[in-house]
Design an enzyme around this catalytic site. Structure first.
Site, short mmCIF file in Angstrom:
data_model
loop_
_atom_site.label_atom_id
_atom_site.label_comp_id
_atom_site.label_asym_id
_atom_site.label_seq_id
_atom_site.Cartn_x
_atom_site.Cartn_y
_atom_site.Cartn_z
N TYR A 266 9.66 4.64 16.36
CA TYR A 266 8.23 4.40 16.17
C TYR A 266 7.55 4.20 17.53
O TYR A 266 6.54 4.84 17.86
CB TYR A 266 8.02 3.19 15.27
N ASP B 248 -2.08 -0.79 7.62
CA ASP B 248 -1.47 -1.55 6.51
C ASP B 248 -2.24 -2.84 6.23
O ASP B 248 -2.50 -3.20 5.08
CB ASP B 248 -0.01 -1.89 6.84
N ARG C 90 0.84 -1.21 0.00
CA ARG C 90 0.00 0.00 0.00
C ARG C 90 0.87 1.26 0.00
O ARG C 90 2.04 1.23 0.36
CB ARG C 90 -0.91 0.05 1.24
N SER D 99 4.68 -1.46 3.02
CA SER D 99 3.97 -2.55 3.70
C SER D 99 4.19 -3.92 3.08
O SER D 99 3.25 -4.69 2.89
CB SER D 99 2.47 -2.27 3.78
N SER D 100 5.45 -4.24 2.81
CA SER D 100 5.74 -5.59 2.33
C SER D 100 5.38 -6.62 3.39
O SER D 100 4.94 -7.72 3.07
CB SER D 100 7.22 -5.71 1.94
N GLY E 93 11.14 -3.26 2.96
CA GLY E 93 11.68 -2.23 3.86
C GLY E 93 11.61 -0.82 3.30
O GLY E 93 12.46 0.01 3.62
N GLY F 37 8.65 1.11 3.28
CA GLY F 37 7.46 1.83 3.74
C GLY F 37 6.23 1.57 2.89
O GLY F 37 5.26 2.32 2.94
N ASP G 259 -2.91 6.08 12.67
CA ASP G 259 -3.74 4.90 12.97
C ASP G 259 -3.70 4.52 14.45
O ASP G 259 -4.73 4.21 15.04
CB ASP G 259 -3.42 3.70 12.04
N HIS H 296 1.06 8.37 10.76
CA HIS H 296 1.23 8.17 12.20
C HIS H 296 -0.07 8.53 12.93
O HIS H 296 -0.07 9.15 13.99
CB HIS H 296 2.42 8.98 12.74
C1 GLA Z 1 3.89 1.94 9.69
C2 GLA Z 1 2.88 1.16 10.53
C3 GLA Z 1 1.47 1.72 10.31
C4 GLA Z 1 1.42 3.23 10.49
C5 GLA Z 1 2.53 3.90 9.67
C6 GLA Z 1 2.63 5.38 9.91
O1 GLA Z 1 3.65 1.70 8.33
O2 GLA Z 1 2.91 -0.19 10.19
O3 GLA Z 1 0.59 1.08 11.20
O4 GLA Z 1 1.50 3.60 11.83
O5 GLA Z 1 3.80 3.33 9.95
O6 GLA Z 1 1.49 6.02 9.44
#
Ligand code: GLA
Length: 412
Positions: free
Chosen positions: A249, A199, A31, A153-154, A149, A151, A40, A38
């Protein structure tokens, strides 16, 4: 490669690895988050879309080691039977990206493994086991086109892909919200990442030509159409990942919780800018800025969904730039490489076809996402690549994607 081509490719890889064609093929997308970063884990609104990059699994029941075998002793027969029994209960996953295969014995309680990548499917298998659903033994070939890796969402794609395979094999479909939450739990408990829910939700629920406005508190979703062919989203991968990311995070999460507590609220979802300002003196400066980002970003996300519905691209772009500034200055999760890409996009400007641009995902490297005019994509891509090289000495990987569908069973 489109999904049918990708699926045919994975079927061929399966044949090479295991012989025979697979009985099941499933896919789950990565996605890109258009806005609502930041947010969710602060119970607010996020606006991601699934991309045309997928984790794909092809699978069949274990072949049992092939044709006729000759035995010379009872011990050999016993060993062969035991091996067969183990195969019957083992999920054997070979990945085209990893040298070592993962073996998950589904007849025993599932625990984490030193083989890191295997912990995502392990966590999902454990989640299904807790619901009394067991896929039994399988030979699985995994191939993912979601850049690792970066960002995008692999890991969520891998989790949701595993869950979709288990559903297909067992014929037991679980509720989509439950499925996303099960996958998130796998990431918490087996990969040790305290991620939010975005994600996994979008990988399960994405829809072609739509963004997903997700209320992370009620978990209600609303599809926001984005089918105007004159605009598109361009993703640029910095190809850097700064290691401090994961610790930071968890730190951001804790700071948001601290701010909410000072405001007397369960989460920052209900906080207002005025209430935060009033309490400025009661909190640490850093905590104040984190909360300011969250409150502003929730508002921007709701506004962006409205603007997209109205095809108001300049407004959407402005909100994306504002989101980036807030993530850079208040939330402090950007980095020099992400800032460089956003600056270049901003300098190309509306006259060059860029409406807006921002970092996307957790930050500290990974990707930016830009809203652009479709007829300018080639020129923008060249300018971004050249500018990034000049500023950082690095090569960016730049690609577009239309909003894609969520997880699907392709065969079986
Ligand atoms: C990562 C986390 C998500 C979200 C984003 C930031 O991708 O897996 O849940 O918090 O960072 O928006």
């Amino acid at each position: 490669m489109n999904l049918p081509e990708l699926s045919a490719h994975v079927a061929r890889e399966f044949e090479k690895a295991f012989g025979g064609s697979p009985r099941w093929i499933v896919a789950a997308p990565g996605r890109v988050n258009v806005i609502g970063e930041h947010i969710d884990y602060n119970d607010g609104f996020v606006l991601p879309m699934a991309i045309e990059y997928y984790a794909v699994m092809a699978a069949d029941r274990p072949s049992g080691g092939g044709a006729t075998q000759q035995f010379h002793s009872t011990a050999e027969v016993v060993r062969a039977v035991l091996r067969l029994k183990l195969n019957e209960a083992t999920l054997h996953i070979r990945s085209t990206a990893e040298s070592e295969a993962a073996d998950i014995d589904t007849s025993k309680p599932i625990t984490t493994s030193p083989l890191k990548w295997s912990n995502y499917p392990r966590g999902v298998v454990a989640g299904f086991a807790a619901r009394g659903i067991n896929p039994g033994g399988l030979d699985v070939l995994l191939h993912s086109t979601v850049p690792l890796g970066s960002g995008l969402s692999s890991s969520a794609a891998l989790e949701v892909c595993t869950a979709t395979l288990i559903e297909a094999v067992t014929g037991k479909k679980i509720d989509p919200v439950e499925k996303a939450v099960l996958c998130q739990k796998a990431e918490h408990e087996f990969a040790g990442v305290p991620c939010g829910i975005m994600d996994q939700f979008i990988s399960v629920m994405g829809r072609e030509n739509h963004l997903l406005l997700l209320d992370c508190r009620s978990r209600k979703t609303e599809l926001v159409p984005m089918r105007d062919p004159s605009v598109g989203l361009l993703i640029a991968n910095t190809n850097v990942k700064h290691e401090l990311g994961s610790g930071q995070y968890a730190r951001r999460r804790a700071q948001c919780e601290a701010a909410a507590k000072i405001l007397g609220l369960p989460s920052l979802r209900d906080a207002s800018a005025a209430a935060l300002e009033k309490n400025k003196g009661n909190m640490d400066g850093e905590v104040f800025r984190r909360a300011r980002h969250v409150i502003g970003e929730i508002d921007r996300t709701v506004q962006a969904a409205e603007a997209i519905r109205a095809s108001n691209w300049p407004k959407t772009g402005e909100l994306m730039y504002a989101s980036h500034r807030s993530l850079r200055d208040d939330y402090e999760v950007s980095c020099a490489e992400l800032d460089a890409l956003v600056e270049i996009a901003e300098s190309i400007g509306l006259s060059g076809g860029v409406y807006g641009c921002r970092m996307t995902g957790g930050g500290f490297g990974g990707c930016t996402v830009a809203l652009v005019k479709s007829d300018s994509v080639a020129a923008i891509t060249n300018k971004l690549a050249a500018g990034y090289k000049e500023k950082t000495g690095l090569d960016a990987t730049i690609f577009g994607s239309r909003p894609a569908a969520g997880a699907t069973v392709i065969k079986g």
